[in-house]
Design a protein around this motif. Structure first.
Motif, PDB file in Angstrom:
ATOM      1  N   ALA A 347       0.830  -1.205   0.000  1.00 64.56           N
ATOM      2  CA  ALA A 347       0.000   0.000   0.000  1.00 64.56           C
ATOM      3  C   ALA A 347       0.863   1.253   0.000  1.00 64.56           C
ATOM      4  N   GLU A 351       1.226   3.537  -3.508  1.00 64.59           N
ATOM      5  CA  GLU A 351       0.691   4.884  -3.377  1.00 64.59           C
ATOM      6  C   GLU A 351       1.663   5.908  -3.963  1.00 64.59           C
ATOM      7  N   ASP A 355       1.440   7.941  -7.924  1.00 64.79           N
ATOM      8  CA  ASP A 355       1.046   9.337  -7.748  1.00 64.79           C
ATOM      9  C   ASP A 355       1.596  10.167  -8.909  1.00 64.79           C
TER      10      ASP A 355
END
Length: 364
Positions: A347, A351, A355
């Motif tokens: 996670a 992430e 991005d």
């Protein structure tokens, strides 16, 4: 001159043994240790995130990690910690102080690996082409280069000198915030830096992937580091998490089918990377499909495998640890890494990698 330098290094190492940077006993009751110091550690300190707490590294929930990172690896092209690190830096969430490549292995496997210098430059260049903020990426600095283990002992390099300068400069400004050193290869450059200035051992925390086994095979270096630095050792129990099939991965993005030959770049979660049309992320998928560690039948390794330093941003990555004898000295060795830990790493890393703001410096 060489004999004089060797004598000075031996003397320095001998003197430093009595004052080596040590881990203290595990804190199990924080009410009895309300004012921890560098070297204190334990789990679940009140007011801080769940997981392994290391004083000087772990920050309160919601605060930003401000410890700069020296990233020292051998071959930059075999794992994906560098890509995550570049994205984190470009997002303003990490301060990369130095990128060092240490292109040596062991005599048994051929010590000198000059081709690995190119992998470091290629890694950085791909990041720049992907739009990573160039101000966040230091130049590649080459560490120990030598023809044999004996020749590599105390071989002064630009990398070793950079270690000494950066660690001392940072400590002078922020003595309560140790430099993070992340080693994913042999520790020859840091061991030589210690010979130049033994005081640096007290001024940093070393995350060392697999010092007990693979990356510690150059024992001259690994023994110096284990004996004199505060080392967080991760690897021999959990490194290169082996899955039978790629679609069983918990840490790396998971494709639809078992074998690399059965998956195209848009398979499963690989699509999340591929659809970004980004050279750095495209290269990751290429590695999933072509590099043996990730696509060998029955042994599909599932890990950002040189990334012990991820702990600073995710204290819960490690669920158990103990002070253990490794390479003849005490290190803080991680003993618990579970499927829940794997999911947390995934996670955090995905992430950052996904991005789009990390790539806003890409030239059009």
């Amino acid at each position: 001159m060489k004999r004089l330098f060797a004598a000075l290094v031996l003397c320095a190492a001998t003197l430093s043994t009595a004052t080596a940077a040590r881990w203290n006993a595990e804190t199990t009751d924080w009410s009895k240790n309300p004012r921890p110091a560098i070297g204190d550690w334990g789990f679940d300190r009140p007011g801080y995130p769940k997981g392994l707490y290391i004083h000087g590294i772990t920050v309160k929930e919601g605060q930003r990690v401000k410890n700069p990172v020296i990233y020292d690896n051998d071959v930059y092209d075999d794992v994906f910690d560098d890509e995550w690190m570049y994205a984190m830096a470009s997002l303003g969430r990490m301060d990369i102080a130095a990128l060092i490549v240490t292109p040596v292995l062991t005599d048994f496997w051929t010590f000198s690996q000059p081709g690995w210098v190119k992998t470091a430059h290629d890694s950085r260049n791909t990041a720049l082409a992907a739009g990573i903020n160039p101000r966040c990426l230091p130049p590649i600095t080459v560490g120990t280069e030598a023809g044999s283990e004996k020749e590599g002992e105390n071989k002064i390099s630009e990398g070793a000198k950079l270690y000494v300068r950066l660690i001392n400069e940072h400590h002078a400004k922020h003595p309560d915030r140790p430099m993070i050193v992340n080693i994913g290869g042999q520790g020859a450059t840091l061991a030589t830096a210690f010979g130049l200035d033994p005081s640096i051992a007290d001024k940093c925390i070393v995350y060392y992937t697999d010092i007990r086994v693979y990356n510690g095979h150059y024992q001259w270096a690994s023994r110096i580091i284990a004996a004199n630095f505060r080392v967080v050792s991760w690897g021999d129990d959990n490194w290169w998490i082996v899955k039978k099939c790629q679609n069983e991965w918990n840490v790396l993005p998971r494709p639809d089918r078992c074998r690399a030959s059965e998956n195209d770049p848009m398979s499963g979660e690989w699509r999340l990377l591929t659809q970004m049309h980004n050279p750095m992320l495209d290269h990751m998928v290429h590695q999933f499909r072509n590099r043996g560690e990730y696509c060998s039948d029955g042994r599909c390794s599932d890990a950002y495998a040189d990334g012990a330093f991820i702990h600073a941003w995710l204290p819960g990555i490690f669920s158990d640890a103990e002070v253990r004898e490794v390479r003849g000295s005490e290190v803080l060795h991680v003993t618990g890494f579970t499927p829940e830990n794997e999911a947390a790493v995934k996670a955090l890393t995905m992430e950052a990698l996904l991005d789009p703001r990390a790539y806003r410096f890409r030239k059009k």
